[in-house]
Design a protein around this motif. Sequence first.
Motif, mmCIF file in Angstrom:
data_model
loop_
_atom_site.group_PDB
_atom_site.id
_atom_site.type_symbol
_atom_site.label_atom_id
_atom_site.label_comp_id
_atom_site.label_asym_id
_atom_site.label_seq_id
_atom_site.Cartn_x
_atom_site.Cartn_y
_atom_site.Cartn_z
ATOM 1 N N UNK A 192 88.235 6.720 33.264
ATOM 2 C CA UNK A 192 89.537 6.095 33.111
ATOM 3 C C UNK A 192 90.205 5.750 34.408
ATOM 4 N N UNK A 193 89.321 6.053 35.439
ATOM 5 C CA UNK A 193 89.938 5.684 36.923
ATOM 6 C C UNK A 193 89.268 4.247 37.388
ATOM 7 N N UNK A 194 90.304 3.629 37.694
ATOM 8 C CA UNK A 194 89.935 2.066 38.455
ATOM 9 C C UNK A 194 89.752 2.111 39.701
ATOM 10 N N UNK A 195 89.703 3.391 40.370
ATOM 11 C CA UNK A 195 89.403 3.484 41.828
ATOM 12 C C UNK A 195 88.118 3.933 42.231
ATOM 13 N N UNK A 196 87.173 4.079 41.077
ATOM 14 C CA UNK A 196 85.710 4.357 41.391
ATOM 15 C C UNK A 196 84.855 3.195 40.963
ATOM 16 N N UNK A 197 85.217 2.088 40.798
ATOM 17 C CA UNK A 197 84.043 1.084 40.583
ATOM 18 C C UNK A 197 83.442 0.771 41.433
ATOM 19 N N UNK A 198 81.927 0.649 41.289
ATOM 20 C CA UNK A 198 80.908 0.526 42.012
ATOM 21 C C UNK A 198 80.421 2.004 42.647
ATOM 22 N N UNK A 199 80.975 3.039 42.379
ATOM 23 C CA UNK A 199 80.377 4.275 42.526
ATOM 24 C C UNK A 199 79.377 4.922 41.822
ATOM 25 N N UNK A 200 78.734 5.816 42.478
ATOM 26 C CA UNK A 200 77.448 6.427 41.616
ATOM 27 C C UNK A 200 78.026 7.909 41.126
ATOM 28 N N UNK A 201 77.495 7.814 39.843
ATOM 29 C CA UNK A 201 78.042 9.173 39.103
ATOM 30 C C UNK A 201 76.507 9.910 38.803
ATOM 31 N N UNK A 202 76.051 10.956 39.665
ATOM 32 C CA UNK A 202 74.804 11.483 39.276
ATOM 33 C C UNK A 202 74.745 12.863 38.585
ATOM 34 N N UNK B 56 84.196 6.265 55.497
ATOM 35 C CA UNK B 56 83.433 6.781 54.030
ATOM 36 C C UNK B 56 83.327 5.434 53.224
ATOM 37 N N UNK B 57 84.215 4.314 53.569
ATOM 38 C CA UNK B 57 84.114 3.276 52.722
ATOM 39 C C UNK B 57 84.728 3.320 51.359
ATOM 40 N N UNK B 58 84.658 2.675 50.291
ATOM 41 C CA UNK B 58 85.397 2.620 49.257
ATOM 42 C C UNK B 58 84.801 2.941 47.896
ATOM 43 N N UNK B 59 83.474 3.209 48.089
ATOM 44 C CA UNK B 59 82.559 3.480 47.089
ATOM 45 C C UNK B 59 81.971 5.096 47.503
ATOM 46 N N UNK B 60 81.561 5.938 46.410
ATOM 47 C CA UNK B 60 81.290 7.154 46.871
ATOM 48 C C UNK B 60 79.849 7.608 45.813
ATOM 49 N N UNK B 61 79.077 8.472 46.248
ATOM 50 C CA UNK B 61 78.269 9.193 45.448
ATOM 51 C C UNK B 61 78.850 10.575 44.844
ATOM 52 N N UNK B 62 78.966 10.602 43.635
ATOM 53 C CA UNK B 62 79.513 11.949 42.987
ATOM 54 C C UNK B 62 78.374 12.478 42.390
ATOM 55 N N UNK B 63 78.156 13.711 42.730
ATOM 56 C CA UNK B 63 77.298 14.469 41.901
ATOM 57 C C UNK B 63 77.816 15.668 41.260
ATOM 58 N N UNK B 64 77.411 15.568 40.056
ATOM 59 C CA UNK B 64 78.171 16.575 38.934
ATOM 60 C C UNK B 64 77.239 17.563 38.590
ATOM 61 N N UNK B 65 77.324 18.849 39.136
ATOM 62 C CA UNK B 65 76.156 19.951 38.691
ATOM 63 C C UNK B 65 76.830 20.494 37.654
ATOM 64 N N UNK B 66 76.055 20.868 36.587
ATOM 65 C CA UNK B 66 76.638 21.584 35.401
ATOM 66 C C UNK B 66 77.168 20.423 34.337
ATOM 67 N N UNK C 248 69.103 15.193 43.874
ATOM 68 C CA UNK C 248 70.428 14.548 43.678
ATOM 69 C C UNK C 248 71.512 14.571 44.616
ATOM 70 N N UNK C 249 71.588 15.482 45.315
ATOM 71 C CA UNK C 249 72.329 15.899 46.358
ATOM 72 C C UNK C 249 72.558 14.852 47.491
ATOM 73 N N UNK C 250 71.351 14.343 47.603
ATOM 74 C CA UNK C 250 70.896 13.500 49.035
ATOM 75 C C UNK C 250 71.939 12.312 49.002
ATOM 76 N N UNK C 251 72.664 12.424 50.191
ATOM 77 C CA UNK C 251 73.780 11.204 50.512
ATOM 78 C C UNK C 251 74.872 11.234 49.590
ATOM 79 N N UNK C 252 75.243 12.505 49.061
ATOM 80 C CA UNK C 252 76.601 12.724 48.061
ATOM 81 C C UNK C 252 77.815 12.819 49.188
#
Length: 426
Positions: A27-37, A1-11, A75-79
């Motif tokens: 407040x998480x240091x573990x999501x740097x480089x990830x995408x929040x949609x 999966x790698x070390x970054x992610x696409x996180x989709x937040x519905x609602x 939004x969900x494409x590639x999440x």
Amino acid sequence: MGNTAKIVFIGATSISFGMSMLRDVMSSEELAGSTLTLVGRHADSLARVTELARMMNARSGAGLTIEATTDRLAALDGASFVVNASAIDRNRLWKYDFEIPRKHGIRHTLGENGGPGALFFTLRTLPLLFDIARDMERQCPGALLINFSNPESRIVLALGKYSPIKNIGLCHGVFMARDYLAHIMGLPNEQVDVLAAGINHAQCLMHVRRHDTGEDLYPLFRQKERGFDPTYQPLSRRLFRTFGYWIGCGDSHVGEFLPFGWEGGEAGYDFKWDERNRQDMAKQMDDIVANRTPMPKDWLTPSGERGVAVITGILHNRHRFIESAIVPNGGVIPNLPTDAAVEVPVMVDAAGVHPVSLGPLPDGVGKLLGTQAAVQELAVEAAVRASKEIALQALMIDPVVNSADAAVAMLDELWEINRPYIRECV
């Protein structure tokens, strides 16, 4: 999966879970480089939350890319992860779920996750969840759906039975239960560890231990409880004295599953407080976005919810222990039905979510919760098949429903109110 992610937040515009999720992500240091949609139905509310998220991202140094859209499918494409905190016209319809059964003589506590109100919450919510799941099958079939929306048990049960999408439900109820016990014992919350198993909002605390020594705290609790203020959580304490274990996360929640639950209070949810809180929060967000008010320091600290812990545990293979999650049973609790949705501790790592078995429930507790597992199964079948006939069966086996005439009358009334949302899902 790698070390970054696409996180989709519905609602994402949800006042209660929206801010909690933003706090935890930022407040998480573990999501740097990830995408929040961020996904919401109303463009104005979504724009406010998005601007706030960008400010929080800049101030925290979280290093996220922030996106926003009202187009869920796009939004969900590639999440990699999909977080759901959506609800349909939550307070307006929930009031009907509570008030109409009462009008027909049903005494109940909240009308949300148990009793007749939960049936109608299920009927209107599952079609929306299956829409999300079908979109995920098209756009991100390998993603994990993390659900915060009620009715949690019924959502996890339905998706586990009828969708290939991996899903987990999260609820902070186990911490509420821990806090009640800590208060009665006169101990700091962080000094009390609990391990629990059961169904959402009716977990049995199988182990209660002192955090630093592992000492069994049930003997101390038993001693302190006897002399404690009798008006404090009287229903939960009656269950404790009857079954020998603490069950649930407070009288109003566990009371939803019991014919005598109203004895712990039947005031229902405080809608006026909720609506006032939402207005206050919306104004505070507007003021912060407009630089009229400074951002509270705690907005850049963790909220205590466990969604981001699940995400980062899987993303970085952390082998992380999550105190409580709603998952398909599959034998984890051997004396509840195999296809029930249960709430138990889980471990998460790159291979996914691994439920932790605490063994069978105490016999009496297992039989108490087994009744609810059957009610939930019929409610799910009624919802996914849009069947008024099965809905009546679900009401007739619910121990909270004390009259066949009332069951028919409230079904007719609440079915019409929820008709715009009820449709076949399978």
